[in-house]
Design an enzyme around this catalytic site. Structure first.
Site, PDB file in Angstrom:
ATOM      1  N   HIS A 189      18.767  66.834  70.701  1.00 43.77           N
ATOM      2  CA  HIS A 189      18.910  67.063  69.265  1.00 43.77           C
ATOM      3  C   HIS A 189      19.915  68.162  68.983  1.00 43.77           C
ATOM      4  O   HIS A 189      20.510  68.214  67.923  1.00 43.77           O
ATOM      5  CB  HIS A 189      17.552  67.377  68.643  1.00 43.77           C
ATOM      6  CG  HIS A 189      16.706  66.152  68.537  1.00 43.77           C
ATOM      7  ND1 HIS A 189      15.719  65.862  69.436  1.00 43.77           N
ATOM      8  CD2 HIS A 189      16.765  65.118  67.671  1.00 43.77           C
ATOM      9  CE1 HIS A 189      15.185  64.701  69.121  1.00 43.77           C
ATOM     10  NE2 HIS A 189      15.797  64.227  68.063  1.00 43.77           N
ATOM     11  N   ARG A 293      17.251  63.501  58.743  1.00 41.83           N
ATOM     12  CA  ARG A 293      16.346  64.163  59.702  1.00 41.83           C
ATOM     13  C   ARG A 293      15.713  65.368  59.002  1.00 41.83           C
ATOM     14  O   ARG A 293      16.204  66.495  59.099  1.00 41.83           O
ATOM     15  CB  ARG A 293      17.120  64.589  60.949  1.00 41.83           C
ATOM     16  CG  ARG A 293      17.548  63.425  61.839  1.00 41.83           C
ATOM     17  CD  ARG A 293      18.191  63.935  63.125  1.00 41.83           C
ATOM     18  NE  ARG A 293      18.258  62.918  64.157  1.00 41.83           N
ATOM     19  CZ  ARG A 293      19.334  62.173  64.414  1.00 41.83           C
ATOM     20  NH1 ARG A 293      20.427  62.304  63.696  1.00 41.83           N
ATOM     21  NH2 ARG A 293      19.307  61.277  65.388  1.00 41.83           N
ATOM     22  N   ARG A 329      13.371  60.509  56.707  1.00 40.67           N
ATOM     23  CA  ARG A 329      12.410  60.404  57.799  1.00 40.67           C
ATOM     24  C   ARG A 329      11.441  61.574  57.661  1.00 40.67           C
ATOM     25  O   ARG A 329      11.865  62.722  57.493  1.00 40.67           O
ATOM     26  CB  ARG A 329      13.124  60.492  59.146  1.00 40.67           C
ATOM     27  CG  ARG A 329      12.099  60.610  60.274  1.00 40.67           C
ATOM     28  CD  ARG A 329      12.697  60.526  61.619  1.00 40.67           C
ATOM     29  NE  ARG A 329      13.419  61.726  61.999  1.00 40.67           N
ATOM     30  CZ  ARG A 329      14.126  61.802  63.116  1.00 40.67           C
ATOM     31  NH1 ARG A 329      14.232  60.766  63.907  1.00 40.67           N
ATOM     32  NH2 ARG A 329      14.756  62.907  63.430  1.00 40.67           N
ATOM     33  N   GLU A 427      10.719  53.392  67.804  1.00 38.42           N
ATOM     34  CA  GLU A 427      11.338  54.196  68.870  1.00 38.42           C
ATOM     35  C   GLU A 427      10.402  54.434  70.045  1.00 38.42           C
ATOM     36  O   GLU A 427      10.677  55.281  70.885  1.00 38.42           O
ATOM     37  CB  GLU A 427      11.878  55.521  68.317  1.00 38.42           C
ATOM     38  CG  GLU A 427      10.901  56.311  67.499  1.00 38.42           C
ATOM     39  CD  GLU A 427      11.495  57.591  66.906  1.00 38.42           C
ATOM     40  OE1 GLU A 427      12.602  57.982  67.284  1.00 38.42           O
ATOM     41  OE2 GLU A 427      10.812  58.200  66.072  1.00 38.42           O
ATOM     42  N   ASN A 450      17.626  56.258  70.505  1.00 32.61           N
ATOM     43  CA  ASN A 450      17.657  57.438  71.391  1.00 32.61           C
ATOM     44  C   ASN A 450      16.309  57.608  72.092  1.00 32.61           C
ATOM     45  O   ASN A 450      16.228  57.750  73.304  1.00 32.61           O
ATOM     46  CB  ASN A 450      17.958  58.712  70.598  1.00 32.61           C
ATOM     47  CG  ASN A 450      19.210  58.591  69.769  1.00 32.61           C
ATOM     48  OD1 ASN A 450      20.044  57.742  70.046  1.00 32.61           O
ATOM     49  ND2 ASN A 450      19.343  59.413  68.750  1.00 32.61           N
ATOM     50  N   ASP A 451      15.256  57.601  71.279  1.00 34.51           N
ATOM     51  CA  ASP A 451      13.931  57.756  71.884  1.00 34.51           C
ATOM     52  C   ASP A 451      13.466  56.465  72.528  1.00 34.51           C
ATOM     53  O   ASP A 451      12.816  56.499  73.574  1.00 34.51           O
ATOM     54  CB  ASP A 451      12.924  58.229  70.832  1.00 34.51           C
ATOM     55  CG  ASP A 451      12.991  59.738  70.667  1.00 34.51           C
ATOM     56  OD1 ASP A 451      13.065  60.430  71.693  1.00 34.51           O
ATOM     57  OD2 ASP A 451      13.010  60.215  69.525  1.00 34.51           O
ATOM     58  N   ARG A 461      15.673  62.242  77.833  1.00 30.12           N
ATOM     59  CA  ARG A 461      17.019  62.293  77.232  1.00 30.12           C
ATOM     60  C   ARG A 461      17.637  63.681  77.335  1.00 30.12           C
ATOM     61  O   ARG A 461      18.829  63.875  77.127  1.00 30.12           O
ATOM     62  CB  ARG A 461      16.971  61.808  75.769  1.00 30.12           C
ATOM     63  CG  ARG A 461      16.184  62.677  74.833  1.00 30.12           C
ATOM     64  CD  ARG A 461      15.904  61.981  73.504  1.00 30.12           C
ATOM     65  NE  ARG A 461      16.854  62.316  72.457  1.00 30.12           N
ATOM     66  CZ  ARG A 461      16.659  62.076  71.159  1.00 30.12           C
ATOM     67  NH1 ARG A 461      15.561  61.446  70.758  1.00 30.12           N
ATOM     68  NH2 ARG A 461      17.544  62.407  70.263  1.00 30.12           N
ATOM     69  N   CYS A 498      19.477  53.194  63.904  1.00 29.28           N
ATOM     70  CA  CYS A 498      19.959  54.531  63.544  1.00 29.28           C
ATOM     71  C   CYS A 498      20.073  55.468  64.742  1.00 29.28           C
ATOM     72  O   CYS A 498      20.409  56.630  64.587  1.00 29.28           O
ATOM     73  CB  CYS A 498      19.071  55.153  62.471  1.00 29.28           C
ATOM     74  SG  CYS A 498      17.380  55.451  63.024  1.00 29.28           S
TER      75      CYS A 498
HETATM   76  C1  PEP Z   1      16.238  58.126  67.755  1.00 27.51           C
HETATM   77  O1  PEP Z   1      15.290  58.463  68.460  1.00 27.51           O
HETATM   78  O2  PEP Z   1      17.013  57.200  68.049  1.00 27.51           O
HETATM   79  C2  PEP Z   1      16.511  58.820  66.487  1.00 27.51           C
HETATM   80  C3  PEP Z   1      17.421  58.387  65.643  1.00 27.51           C
HETATM   81  O3  PEP Z   1      15.793  59.937  66.236  1.00 27.51           O
HETATM   82  P1  PEP Z   1      16.106  61.361  66.910  1.00 27.51           P
HETATM   83  O4  PEP Z   1      17.402  61.237  67.667  1.00 27.51           O
HETATM   84  O5  PEP Z   1      16.184  62.345  65.799  1.00 27.51           O
HETATM   85  O6  PEP Z   1      14.938  61.563  67.791  1.00 27.51           O
HETATM   86 MG    MG Z   2      13.742  59.765  67.676  1.00 29.92          MG
END
Ligand code: PEP
Ligand code: MG
Length: 547
Positions: A189, A293, A329, A427, A450-451, A461, A498
């Site tokens: 992040h 976010r 979110r 996610e 991402n998650d 990650r 996203c």
């Molecule tokens: C994700 O997990 O893809 C996402 C968009 O949320 P974040 O990167 O803020 O965890």
């Molecule tokens: Mg996420």
């Protein structure tokens, strides 16, 4: 001049004085030898007096610039600093355990913070954050690094082993030019936040422990993966000129829509974390905000933002987007996103810990404040709610239930509260497997790749050592996307993406073939994405002109 290499995760050049964030760097920059206990004790007492002076100054400065509440935080910290229990714990660690003053303030701080964290009373638990702050301050003084807690008044570059998003927020300033980390991860992040703040950022940088960095000039070229400590005049001037030129030449972003052969439009939305980024959303002609976010407003803070403060933020978004959609979110605190105001205990596996919607459902007082602010702001534009880290239908139903209660409460207070669509962020593999059931209750889906990648592949990650294994295009992840899209289509709800996969043009066609029509990404990625679309897909004034 010392030249170092690294891996650029946010492109661009920057110059400025180095500010070493010691809490992060000390592990690899400060070499500690333990001296006699009496010597270490003397060091501790000296550092304690210096910390007292710093806190006194901060209290005075913040009383005039930030208000009484912030000043009270420093006053409380001064009392803790002089507290006999804290002194006793540190003394014992130095005398009986032979620890150095640095080790003792760190271990002592953790010990006392753990006591606070174990308390029933919420207010007492929140004191842990003050203790961590204090022990960090003492650690900073003892290691001879910069003890400033206010960003410098001149251009500066942060140098650290790693930074949390909260720490970056603490140093946010117009004078902050870039970041150089010896550790770090491209998928953290911190990386997302640095990109949002357009801060050139280098990770895995060659920071050598025997060099002095503090206050030296650094020229950073994150695009080339290089940094120059004490650059010569010619190089520094070249950097300054190039940075100036870069600022002037801002190519206009394509504002035409893009259509597939079928006539369906491709929607490009923005991922942002603060209303300050609205300008860049509009500048890049995004059709809405696909991911706000909301947790960024809580990061690094010792107190919770008030309902009024949050309402102002959400209202600004609603008004700024002039009727275009804004997906907020709900709070996704936890894992690498540290918000001291929650006073969360340290976890063995934070990515699998108390984060996202789990934490919100536990802390319904905090969650209700956020929901109230969003509901009130919804009257000013086209807001939508999105729930992160879902692993069950029940969690989504609980959120919808709480939302109804909050809406009713506000209506009772005489406010006009519009309906608010509630979407599910997909996610976790559990959410994928339950997507059919979730689709019946969610107004829309958005895939957090991402998650989803981290949890599907069991690859942290944040862990740079596993960077090669962390692939959002892994076939297992794509099978999951296919499942989710199928469920969304069957229930006739929209499904966007996203996570960072949304702007990866190597996979756009595959995603479009799977049925994705909506891509949400940080505004910095929009020009390249639009360029790709303009080469691949017909753009025209109306869908009728498509081939
Ligand atoms: C994700 O997990 O893809 C996402 C968009 O949320 P974040 O990167 O803020 O965890
Ligand atoms: Mg996420």
């Amino acid at each position: 001049m010392y030249t170092g290499k690294g891996f650029g995760i946010v492109e661009g050049k920057a110059t400025g004085k180095v500010l070493v964030i010691s809490s992060c760097v000390s592990a690899n920059i400060v070499v500690e030898n333990t001296n006699s206990p009496s010597f270490e004790l003397e060091r501790f007492y000296k550092a304690r007096s210096e910390a007292g002076v710093q806190l006194q100054n901060l209290q005075e400065q913040s009383a005039t610039s930030l208000g009484k509440d912030q000043a009270a935080i420093f006053e409380a910290q001064t009392m803790m600093l002089m507290d006999e229990d804290f002194e006793e714990v540190v003394r014992e660690l130095i005398i009986k355990k032979d620890l150095s003053a640095i080790q003792a303030v760190k271990a002592g701080g953790e010990k006392i913070a753990a006591i606070f964290l174990g308390m029933e009373n919420e207010q007492m638990r929140s004191k842990a954050a003050d203790i961590f702050d204090l022990s960090r301050r003492l650690h900073t003084i003892l290691s001879g690094q910069s003890a400033s807690v206010y960003p410098p008044e001149e251009p500066f570059i942060l140098l650290a082993k790693d930074l949390s998003p909260g720490e970056l927020m603490q140093w946010r300033s117009p004078q902050l030019q870039g970041i150089v980390l010896s550790g770090g991860s491209a998928h953290s992040h911190l990386a997302i936040l640095a990109a949002a703040m357009k801060l050139p950022c280098l990770i895995s940088a060659d920071i050598e422990s025997d060099k002095t960095y503090e206050n030296k000039i650094l020229a950073l070229d994150a695009s080339a993966g290089m940094f120059y400590l004490d650059p010569d005049k010619a190089l520094l001037n070249r950097f300054i000129q190039e940075i100036k030129r870069e600022k002037i030449k801002k190519p206009a972003t394509d504002n035409r829509p893009f259509y597939l052969k079928t006539g369906e439009e491709i929607e490009i939305l923005a991922n942002i974390g603060s209303p300050e980024e609205l300008d860049s959303v509009l500048e890049h002609h995004c059709q809405g905000i696909g991911l706000f976010r909301s947790e960024f407003a809580y990061l690094g803070r010792l107190d919770f933002p008030s309902e009024e403060e949050l309402f102002q933020v959400y209202r600004r978004l609603a008004l700024g987007m002039q009727g275009r959609k804004v997906v907020i979110r709900t709070l996704d605190i936890g894992a690498d996103k540290d918000a001291p105001c929650f006073g969360l205990a340290r976890e063995e596996n934070p990515a699998l810990g108390n984060r996202g919607i789990r934490l919100c459902l536990q802390r319904q007082d905090v969650f209700r404040t956020q929901l109230r602010a969003i509901c009130r702001a919804a009257a000013f534009g086209n807001l939508m709610l999105m729930v992160p880290m879902l692993i069950s239908l029940d969690e989504l139903l609980q959120v919808k239930g709480l939302l109804l209660e909050v809406q009713e409460e506000l209506r009772q207070e005489g406010l006009e509260i519009p309906e608010l669509p509630v979407g599910a962020m997909i996610e976790t593999p559990a959410a994928v497997m339950l997507s059919e059931a979730l689709a019946k209750e969610a107004a829309f889906f958005s895939i957090g790749s991402n998650d989803l990648t981290q949890y599907t592949l069991a690859v942290d990650r944040q862990n740079p050592a596993l960077a090669a294994l962390y692939r959002q295009s892994h076939p297992a992840v794509f099978r999951m996307l296919g499942e989710v899209m199928r469920a969304a289509k069957a229930a006739q709800i929209p499904c966007s993406i996203c996570g960072e996969l949304a702007h990866d043009i190597a996979h756009t066609r595959e995603l479009a073939d799977m049925g994705f029509r909506s891509f949400s990404m940080a505004p910095v990625f929009v020009p390249a994405f639009k360029k790709y679309l303009s080469e691949q897909y017909l753009q025209s004034a109306s869908p009728n002109d498509t081939i």
